[in-house]
Scaffold this motif. Structure first.
Motif, PDB file in Angstrom:
ATOM      1  N   ARG A 158      35.296  44.912  51.727  1.00  0.00           N
ATOM      2  CA  ARG A 158      34.942  44.444  50.381  1.00  0.00           C
ATOM      3  C   ARG A 158      35.650  45.284  49.336  1.00  0.00           C
ATOM      4  O   ARG A 158      36.235  46.332  49.634  1.00  0.00           O
ATOM      5  N   ALA A 159      35.583  44.807  48.085  1.00  0.00           N
ATOM      6  CA  ALA A 159      36.085  45.571  46.943  1.00  0.00           C
ATOM      7  C   ALA A 159      35.039  45.486  45.836  1.00  0.00           C
ATOM      8  O   ALA A 159      34.348  44.474  45.698  1.00  0.00           O
ATOM      9  N   ALA A 165      28.870  46.713  35.800  1.00  0.00           N
ATOM     10  CA  ALA A 165      27.548  46.745  36.428  1.00  0.00           C
ATOM     11  C   ALA A 165      27.006  45.335  36.614  1.00  0.00           C
ATOM     12  O   ALA A 165      27.177  44.464  35.767  1.00  0.00           O
ATOM     13  N   CYS A 166      26.364  45.109  37.747  1.00  0.00           N
ATOM     14  CA  CYS A 166      25.725  43.819  38.008  1.00  0.00           C
ATOM     15  C   CYS A 166      24.676  43.544  36.924  1.00  0.00           C
ATOM     16  O   CYS A 166      24.036  44.480  36.426  1.00  0.00           O
ATOM     17  N   PRO A 167      24.543  42.304  36.476  1.00  0.00           N
ATOM     18  CA  PRO A 167      25.095  41.072  37.067  1.00  0.00           C
ATOM     19  C   PRO A 167      26.422  40.616  36.442  1.00  0.00           C
ATOM     20  O   PRO A 167      26.718  39.418  36.467  1.00  0.00           O
ATOM     21  N   ALA A 168      27.213  41.515  35.905  1.00  0.00           N
ATOM     22  CA  ALA A 168      28.488  41.118  35.295  1.00  0.00           C
ATOM     23  C   ALA A 168      29.395  40.465  36.335  1.00  0.00           C
ATOM     24  O   ALA A 168      29.396  40.838  37.507  1.00  0.00           O
ATOM     25  N   ALA A 169      30.177  39.489  35.882  1.00  0.00           N
ATOM     26  CA  ALA A 169      31.141  38.836  36.764  1.00  0.00           C
ATOM     27  C   ALA A 169      32.390  39.699  36.852  1.00  0.00           C
ATOM     28  O   ALA A 169      32.962  40.069  35.826  1.00  0.00           O
ATOM     29  N   PRO A 170      32.833  40.074  38.046  1.00  0.00           N
ATOM     30  CA  PRO A 170      34.042  40.910  38.181  1.00  0.00           C
ATOM     31  C   PRO A 170      35.253  40.258  37.507  1.00  0.00           C
ATOM     32  O   PRO A 170      35.365  39.030  37.453  1.00  0.00           O
ATOM     33  N   PHE A 171      36.159  41.081  37.018  1.00  0.00           N
ATOM     34  CA  PHE A 171      37.311  40.572  36.278  1.00  0.00           C
ATOM     35  C   PHE A 171      38.289  39.819  37.173  1.00  0.00           C
ATOM     36  O   PHE A 171      39.103  39.040  36.682  1.00  0.00           O
ATOM     37  N   GLY A 177      42.600  39.507  49.713  1.00  0.00           N
ATOM     38  CA  GLY A 177      41.753  38.791  50.661  1.00  0.00           C
ATOM     39  C   GLY A 177      40.311  39.258  50.714  1.00  0.00           C
ATOM     40  O   GLY A 177      39.495  38.664  51.419  1.00  0.00           O
ATOM     41  N   LEU A 178      39.974  40.315  49.967  1.00  0.00           N
ATOM     42  CA  LEU A 178      38.599  40.828  49.944  1.00  0.00           C
ATOM     43  C   LEU A 178      37.858  40.312  48.720  1.00  0.00           C
ATOM     44  O   LEU A 178      38.413  40.273  47.616  1.00  0.00           O
ATOM     45  N   LYS A 179      36.624  39.916  48.892  1.00  0.00           N
ATOM     46  CA  LYS A 179      35.810  39.490  47.764  1.00  0.00           C
ATOM     47  C   LYS A 179      35.464  40.694  46.894  1.00  0.00           C
ATOM     48  O   LYS A 179      35.108  41.760  47.399  1.00  0.00           O
ATOM     49  N   VAL A 180      35.587  40.513  45.573  1.00  0.00           N
ATOM     50  CA  VAL A 180      35.278  41.589  44.626  1.00  0.00           C
ATOM     51  C   VAL A 180      33.844  41.423  44.136  1.00  0.00           C
ATOM     52  O   VAL A 180      33.448  40.342  43.679  1.00  0.00           O
ATOM     53  N   GLU A 181      33.070  42.499  44.230  1.00  0.00           N
ATOM     54  CA  GLU A 181      31.674  42.492  43.810  1.00  0.00           C
ATOM     55  C   GLU A 181      31.495  43.302  42.534  1.00  0.00           C
ATOM     56  O   GLU A 181      32.313  44.171  42.207  1.00  0.00           O
ATOM     57  N   CYS A 182      30.408  43.020  41.828  1.00  0.00           N
ATOM     58  CA  CYS A 182      30.034  43.875  40.704  1.00  0.00           C
ATOM     59  C   CYS A 182      29.413  45.162  41.245  1.00  0.00           C
ATOM     60  O   CYS A 182      29.012  45.240  42.410  1.00  0.00           O
ATOM     61  N   ALA A 183      29.350  46.183  40.406  1.00  0.00           N
ATOM     62  CA  ALA A 183      28.849  47.494  40.841  1.00  0.00           C
ATOM     63  C   ALA A 183      27.338  47.584  40.665  1.00  0.00           C
ATOM     64  O   ALA A 183      26.792  47.114  39.658  1.00  0.00           O
ATOM     65  N   ARG A 184      26.701  48.204  41.632  1.00  0.00           N
ATOM     66  CA  ARG A 184      25.256  48.403  41.552  1.00  0.00           C
ATOM     67  C   ARG A 184      24.978  49.843  41.119  1.00  0.00           C
ATOM     68  O   ARG A 184      25.354  50.783  41.824  1.00  0.00           O
TER      69      ARG A 184
END
Length: 278
Positions: A158-159, A165-171, A177-184
């Motif tokens: 993952r990236a 910070a969550c719940p922000a949508a990653p840029f 090929g890795l899904k980008v997540e927001c930061a917790r």
């Protein structure tokens, strides 16, 4: 006449030396230095105080903020560059933030921890705010559209966009090929590989001195480019012709030191006072 004991003579000699040096260095030298400074430099020796209607309004050597009680820019004034001195332009706390180009990851607020903004996110946020104020794009390389550092922490599976910070949508939705997540907030991402993402920004209307604080935190000047960026807003707010505002910028622009060091700069306080004088 009987001579004084050697120990007493040494003490008396020390007292005489203290008295002489106190007079020379504590009285004569300061008076001489002050006299020479007043004779040769006059106004600058007194702090280059700027007065309006008989009262001091600042110094041409020390910058100040032109904001309202909430810290928002007053639109009819030219804005100074950011300051890291105390709450801004505090001569008793002069200094820089000491953050460098490697400082790109925020500490997100979590629980009682208020967090900390990286230098990159500070630059991005300032650029976004300046762009909105001046009606231009505040986009910069390595900045997200919402004004934080575009930085990923990449793991095998993952990236994470660590400054969003969550719940922000990653840029970006994915990276290699890795899904980008927001930061917790509170989660430790130190083990990931740090990857700043430049993006596709090609032009940057907001100049560097609008988004970075000076080394002293007291800079009274801004660049000519930053002054010209602000000119249309100030002209509109004051109902003045843009050419007249630009002429005032020229009048309050200082040249390079000794003709070759540094860049031309605009004294913000003096320029704003000239506008008020109209």
């Amino acid at each position: 006449m009987e001579r004084l004991p050697s120990r007493l003579r040494r003490h008396l000699a020390a007292l005489r030396a203290v008295a002489v040096l106190t007079v020379l260095l504590g009285l004569v030298y300061p008076l001489a230095a002050t006299g020479v400074a007043q004779a040769l430099f006059g106004e600058r020796a007194d702090g280059s105080v700027v007065e309006r209607d008989g009262r001091a309004v600042g110094s041409s050597l020390i910058g100040q903020s032109f904001t309202d009680a909430d810290g928002d820019p007053i639109r009819k004034y030219f804005q100074s560059r950011p300051s890291a001195a105390g709450d801004g332009y505090d001569p008793t706390s002069t200094g820089a933030s000491n953050l460098g180009p490697e400082d790109v990851i925020d500490v997100l607020p979590a629980g009682s921890d208020e967090g900390r903004l990286s230098l990159l996110t500070q630059v991005c946020a300032r650029s976004k705010a300046a762009g909105e104020l001046e009606g231009v794009s505040g986009a910069r390389p390595y900045c997200t559209p919402d004004g934080v550092g575009a930085v990923l922490k990449v793991f095998p599976d993952r990236a994470v966009s660590v400054n969003q910070a969550c719940p922000a949508a990653p840029f970006i939705a994915s990276y290699q090929g890795l899904k980008v997540e927001c930061a917790r907030p509170g989660e430790d991402y130190a083990a990931g590989r740090t990857v700043p993402v430049r993006g596709d920004v090609t032009t940057v209307p907001v100049p560097a001195d609008a988004v970075t604080a000076g080394g002293s935190g007291l800079d009274p000047h801004i660049s000519v480019a930053y002054a010209e960026l602000q000119a249309p807003r100030v002209a509109k707010e004051r109902g003045l012709a843009l050419d007249r505002v630009k002429a005032l910028i020229d009048e309050h622009t200082t040249g390079r030191a000794l003709g070759f060091m540094g860049e031309p700069a605009v004294n913000v306080l003096e320029l704003n006072l000239a506008l008020d004088g109209r």
